[in-house]
Design an enzyme around this catalytic site. Structure first.
Site, PDB file in Angstrom:
ATOM      1  N   LYS A 175      -1.303 -11.113   3.584  1.00 57.29           N
ATOM      2  CA  LYS A 175      -1.643  -9.722   3.908  1.00 57.29           C
ATOM      3  C   LYS A 175      -2.663  -9.173   2.914  1.00 57.29           C
ATOM      4  O   LYS A 175      -2.690  -9.581   1.756  1.00 57.29           O
ATOM      5  CB  LYS A 175      -0.367  -8.874   3.901  1.00 57.29           C
ATOM      6  CG  LYS A 175       0.655  -9.325   4.953  1.00 57.29           C
ATOM      7  CD  LYS A 175       2.035  -8.770   4.695  1.00 57.29           C
ATOM      8  CE  LYS A 175       2.653  -9.381   3.453  1.00 57.29           C
ATOM      9  NZ  LYS A 175       4.083  -9.030   3.286  1.00 57.29           N
ATOM     10  N   THR A 208       4.028   3.758   1.354  1.00 53.89           N
ATOM     11  CA  THR A 208       3.933   2.402   1.897  1.00 53.89           C
ATOM     12  C   THR A 208       5.166   1.560   1.574  1.00 53.89           C
ATOM     13  O   THR A 208       5.121   0.327   1.663  1.00 53.89           O
ATOM     14  CB  THR A 208       2.681   1.692   1.339  1.00 53.89           C
ATOM     15  OG1 THR A 208       2.741   1.701  -0.107  1.00 53.89           O
ATOM     16  CG2 THR A 208       1.401   2.388   1.787  1.00 53.89           C
ATOM     17  N   THR A 211       6.444  -1.848   3.682  1.00 56.98           N
ATOM     18  CA  THR A 211       5.429  -2.389   4.604  1.00 56.98           C
ATOM     19  C   THR A 211       5.566  -3.901   4.763  1.00 56.98           C
ATOM     20  O   THR A 211       5.405  -4.436   5.864  1.00 56.98           O
ATOM     21  CB  THR A 211       4.005  -2.053   4.125  1.00 56.98           C
ATOM     22  OG1 THR A 211       3.883  -2.381   2.733  1.00 56.98           O
ATOM     23  CG2 THR A 211       3.685  -0.586   4.319  1.00 56.98           C
ATOM     24  N   GLY A 212       5.854  -4.606   3.668  1.00 58.27           N
ATOM     25  CA  GLY A 212       5.991  -6.058   3.757  1.00 58.27           C
ATOM     26  C   GLY A 212       7.176  -6.473   4.610  1.00 58.27           C
ATOM     27  O   GLY A 212       7.067  -7.368   5.456  1.00 58.27           O
TER      28      GLY A 212
END
Length: 270
Positions: A175, A208, A211-212
C-alpha cells in the site's frame, strides 16, 4: 442462496476503528458473513493503545476450531498476531482445515506508535504465514521489515513485492499511504508475474486509524465471494478511499475511517 463467509483472526480494538471491529464492519458492508478469532484484547482509542492483553495459544486454537468445524470460512484474514506461538497455531490450523485463501496483513505498529507484534515474532511471520498466504498486504514500513531492504522509490516497492513473493506468497499488495508522491497515492499489486497499480488522490487527514485492517478485510471479503485478485484489489482500494474521504471526524487523536461510506455512496449513485 449461498452465503459467503470470512474469518478474521486479530486483536480487539475497544475504540472500534481497527482490529476485529473494523474487519467485521467491512465484511458486513460488503455482504459477507463475518466471524472472528481473537488473539488479544486491547484497551485503545484514537489517542493510542493503553493496554494489550493477549489470549493463550489454546484459546486462539479453540476459536479457530469452533469456526472451521461448523462455519467453514471461504477466506481468512489475519491482523494483530502478537507472538510466534500464535503464528504457529494459525499455520497449523491453516493446514489442518485446508484454508487456502489466507490474507495476511502483517500488523506491526499501531497508528499511535505502539508495537503490536513482538520483534522475535517477525521471523515466524516470514517462515510460517507468508508461504501459506494467498495475499500479503504490508504498508511500506512493514514491507521494509519483512524484506530487510530500504524502500524509497516506486521501483523499490516493486523489488520488495518480488522478494515477498519469493518467500511463498501468491500475491503481494504494498500500500502507498506512507509514500505519497505529487499529491497522489499508488497502491501496488504483484501477482507473481506482473504488476497492477491503482492511483488516487492523497487525502490530507489524520483520521486514518484502521485503514490497513479495513483494506485487508475488504480484500478478504471480495476473495470470499470468489472475486479474482485484481477485482478484489480494486474494491479494497475504493472501499478505503471512500472510508477516508468521508471521514467521521470523531475522537481527539487519529480517528477511525467511515466503514459505511462505500456502500452508502454506491447506493446513491445507482
Amino acid at each position: 442462496m449461498s452465503i459467503c463467509k470470512a474469518l478474521t483472526i486479530a486483536g480487539s480494538d475497544s475504540g472500534g476503528g481497527a482490529g476485529i471491529q473494523a474487519d467485521l464492519k467491512t465484511f458486513q458492508e460488503l455482504g459477507v458473513f463475518g466471524m472472528s478469532a481473537i488473539t488479544a484484547v486491547t484497551a485503545q482509542n484514537t489517542l493510542g493503545v493503553h493496554g494489550i492483553y493477549p489470549l493463550t495459544r489454546e484459546a486462539l486454537g479453540n476459536q479457530i476450531d469452533a469456526v472451521a468445524e461448523d462455519l467453514r470460512p471461504d477466506a481468512v484474514k489475519t491482523g494483530m498476531l502478537w507472538s510466534a506461538e500464535m503464528i504457529a497455531e494459525i499455520a497449523e490450523k491453516t493446514d489442518q482445515y485446508g484454508l487456502d485463501h489466507l490474507i495476511t496483513d502483517p500488523v506491526m505498529i499501531a497508528k499511535g506508535g505502539a508495537s503490536l507484534l513482538r520483534e522475535e515474532s517477525q521471523a515466524a511471520l516470514k517462515e510460517l504465514l507468508i508461504p501459506r498466504s494467498y495475499a500479503v498486504t504490508p504498508n511500506v514500513p512493514e514491507a521494509e521489515v519483512l524484506t530487510g531492504m530500504e524502500i524509497r522509490t516506486f521501483e523499490d516497492r516493486k523489488k520488495a513485492a518480488e522478494r515477498l513473493c519469493k518467500l511463498g506468497a501468491k500475491h503481494v499488495i504494498i500500500k502507498g499511504g506512507h509514500q505519497p508522491e505529487q499529491g497522489r497515492i499508488v497502491d501496488l499489486l504483484f501477482d507473481g508475474s506482473s504488476f497492477t497499480q491503482i492511483s488516487h488522490a492523497y487525502i490530507d487527514t489524520k483520521h486514518t486509524h484502521g485503514t490497513g485492517c479495513t483494506f485487508a478485510a475488504a480484500l478478504t471479503a471480495e476473495t470470499a465471494k470468489g472475486k479474482n485478485i485484481q477485482t478484489a484489489f480494486e474494491t479494497a482500494v475504493n472501499f478505503v478511499r471512500e472510508a477516508v474521504e468521508h471521514t467521521l471526524g470523531i475522537g481527539e487523536g487519529h480517528g477511525p475511517t467511515n466503514h459505511f461510506a462505500f456502500k452508502r455512496n454506491s447506493l446513491q449513485t445507482r
